[in-house]
Design an enzyme around this catalytic site. Sequence first.
Site, PDB file in Angstrom:
ATOM      1  N   ASP A 271      -0.405  -7.741   5.911  1.00  0.00           N
ATOM      2  CA  ASP A 271      -1.506  -6.788   5.794  1.00  0.00           C
ATOM      3  C   ASP A 271      -2.655  -7.522   5.093  1.00  0.00           C
ATOM      4  O   ASP A 271      -2.573  -7.839   3.909  1.00  0.00           O
ATOM      5  CB  ASP A 271      -1.037  -5.565   4.992  1.00  0.00           C
ATOM      6  CG  ASP A 271      -2.085  -4.460   4.954  1.00  0.00           C
ATOM      7  OD1 ASP A 271      -3.285  -4.783   5.052  1.00  0.00           O
ATOM      8  OD2 ASP A 271      -1.697  -3.290   4.802  1.00  0.00           O
TER       9      ASP A 271
ATOM     10  N   TYR B 242       0.842  -1.197   0.000  1.00  0.00           N
ATOM     11  CA  TYR B 242       0.000   0.000   0.000  1.00  0.00           C
ATOM     12  C   TYR B 242       0.884   1.258   0.000  1.00  0.00           C
ATOM     13  O   TYR B 242       1.880   1.320   0.731  1.00  0.00           O
ATOM     14  CB  TYR B 242      -0.893  -0.050   1.244  1.00  0.00           C
ATOM     15  CG  TYR B 242      -1.699   1.186   1.489  1.00  0.00           C
ATOM     16  CD1 TYR B 242      -2.770   1.499   0.666  1.00  0.00           C
ATOM     17  CD2 TYR B 242      -1.388   2.047   2.537  1.00  0.00           C
ATOM     18  CE1 TYR B 242      -3.512   2.648   0.886  1.00  0.00           C
ATOM     19  CE2 TYR B 242      -2.129   3.191   2.766  1.00  0.00           C
ATOM     20  CZ  TYR B 242      -3.186   3.492   1.935  1.00  0.00           C
ATOM     21  OH  TYR B 242      -3.916   4.625   2.158  1.00  0.00           O
TER      22      TYR B 242
ATOM     23  N   LYS C  13     -11.505   0.076   6.009  1.00  0.00           N
ATOM     24  CA  LYS C  13     -11.978  -0.546   4.777  1.00  0.00           C
ATOM     25  C   LYS C  13     -13.124  -1.521   5.088  1.00  0.00           C
ATOM     26  O   LYS C  13     -14.126  -1.105   5.611  1.00  0.00           O
ATOM     27  CB  LYS C  13     -10.798  -1.213   4.068  1.00  0.00           C
ATOM     28  CG  LYS C  13      -9.536  -0.310   3.982  1.00  0.00           C
ATOM     29  CD  LYS C  13      -9.718   0.897   3.099  1.00  0.00           C
ATOM     30  CE  LYS C  13      -8.580   1.921   3.205  1.00  0.00           C
ATOM     31  NZ  LYS C  13      -7.252   1.429   3.049  1.00  0.00           N
TER      32      LYS C  13
HETATM   33  C1  LIG Z   1      -5.931   1.817   3.432  1.00  0.00           C
HETATM   34  C2  LIG Z   1      -4.874   0.827   3.643  1.00  0.00           C
HETATM   35  C3  LIG Z   1      -3.888   1.006   4.637  1.00  0.00           C
HETATM   36  C4  LIG Z   1      -3.813   2.253   5.476  1.00  0.00           C
HETATM   37  O1  LIG Z   1      -4.944   2.429   6.252  1.00  0.00           O
HETATM   38  P1  LIG Z   1      -5.463   3.849   6.768  1.00  0.00           P
HETATM   39  O2  LIG Z   1      -6.617   3.477   7.599  1.00  0.00           O
HETATM   40  O3  LIG Z   1      -5.779   4.687   5.573  1.00  0.00           O
HETATM   41  O4  LIG Z   1      -4.338   4.470   7.556  1.00  0.00           O
HETATM   42  C5  LIG Z   1      -2.957   0.011   4.808  1.00  0.00           C
HETATM   43  N1  LIG Z   1      -2.958  -1.091   4.023  1.00  0.00           N
HETATM   44  C6  LIG Z   1      -3.871  -1.283   3.057  1.00  0.00           C
HETATM   45  C7  LIG Z   1      -3.821  -2.528   2.241  1.00  0.00           C
HETATM   46  C8  LIG Z   1      -4.856  -0.342   2.833  1.00  0.00           C
HETATM   47  O5  LIG Z   1      -5.752  -0.541   1.856  1.00  0.00           O
END
Ligand SMILES: *Cc1c(COP(=O)(O)O)cnc(C)c1O
Length: 401
Positions: free
Chosen positions: A192, A121, A217
């Site tokens: 992640d 990301y 998300k």
């Molecule tokens: C959005 C996202 C992040 C970061 O998250 P935030 O809540 O915007 O700080 C990290 N990893 C992935 C895969 C993401 O889609």
Amino acid sequence: MPHRPPLPPRPTLETLCAHAGRSRREPEPENTPFVPSIAQSTIFHLGDSAQAEAIFAGARPGYAYSRFGNPTVEALAVALADLEDGAGALVTSSGNAAVLCAVAIAMDGRNGPLVTHPDIYGGSFELLQILSSVLHVPVQFIDAQNPTAWSEALVDAGAVLLESPSNPLMRLIDLKATVEAAHQNDAPVIVDNTIATPFNQSPFLANVDWIIHSTTKYLNGHSDMIGGALISRQPLTPNARRIHKNLGGTVNAFDAWLVLRGLRTFALRMAAHNHNGAAIAAWLLNRPEVSRVHYAGLPDHPQAAVGRRQMKHGGAVLSFELKGGRAAAERFIDRLRLIVHAVSLGGMESLATRPAMSSHRGMGDAERERAGISDSLIRLSIGIEDLGEIKADLGQALADH
Ligand SMILES: *Cc1c(COP(=O)(O)O)cnc(C)c1O
């Protein structure tokens, strides 16, 4: 006082979600609210000196100050740990704060670099660049699609940070093989799991050490807050808790409550996302305007075998390339009516972005080409609207009017 029993043992993910926030570990007192309260308080009564001593010494559970711990946040931590089948979780104020916290914990006391790959990301990539340039944290970006370079780097890794599927090209990394190689050097592995979610992928089955999420998300799912979490396979150590509370990226009670509320429908939403995501990927494949579709669930995905092994479903994030370059991609974006031109993913509404303009705009043209992010690449987060209406909107935006 009589107690109501905790949830039955080993509930499925669907049942856990429907009852998110309800303890399945301890019986709860009768006649308390079913929905956890929002503990909007900085401080907590410490009790007498002996009780305060026990709380601060960790000899008995209790709260002192909301950056250290808060009952609403703790209810969310338990719910998230249960969803991933982990032993404990730490909740953060953003996904980026979760990456920072997980990297700090994993790298504590380790020699050797943090090994990761360049197609993580964008926010994680920039964070690691800052950690490297400001704090001199050793970070090595290795192309995970190059098996020789990847396995050589794992031999000396201090810790490993992975993202599979990657965004926006939906490349996969063999979690089990990577974890086995990293563990030969005792290097903890962080995955992640934001894009796949616990509904579609369970990284603890591959023995990874930490799972991180942007709860912003799918887990919250309503596009109305920013948050994150790290979940541990092993019971949380006092040192992990110490790092988490002192880095400062802890979440407030209201945002934690919003995620708990979002989790109630998480399984239901994911089933709808999966259904629409797979259908749209297959539909795009047959469009004459589209030259390539990147989706983890397609049978012709270059790593389809890895996908089948470690994922239950390809999910609802995908990207595709248009014939006709940047002009065609901009025209497509400008013609969308239902689908929203916005960043982020995992909300109930379908979203479209052009990564070359948004998430990857900081890269030079040559570097971006090398990373496979063409000017005509469109990234979609498919929502839970009526499938026919999503197709109709894509169709009218693609068509040569
Ligand atoms: C959005 C996202 C992040 C970061 O998250 P935030 O809540 O915007 O700080 C990290 N990893 C992935 C895969 C993401 O889609």
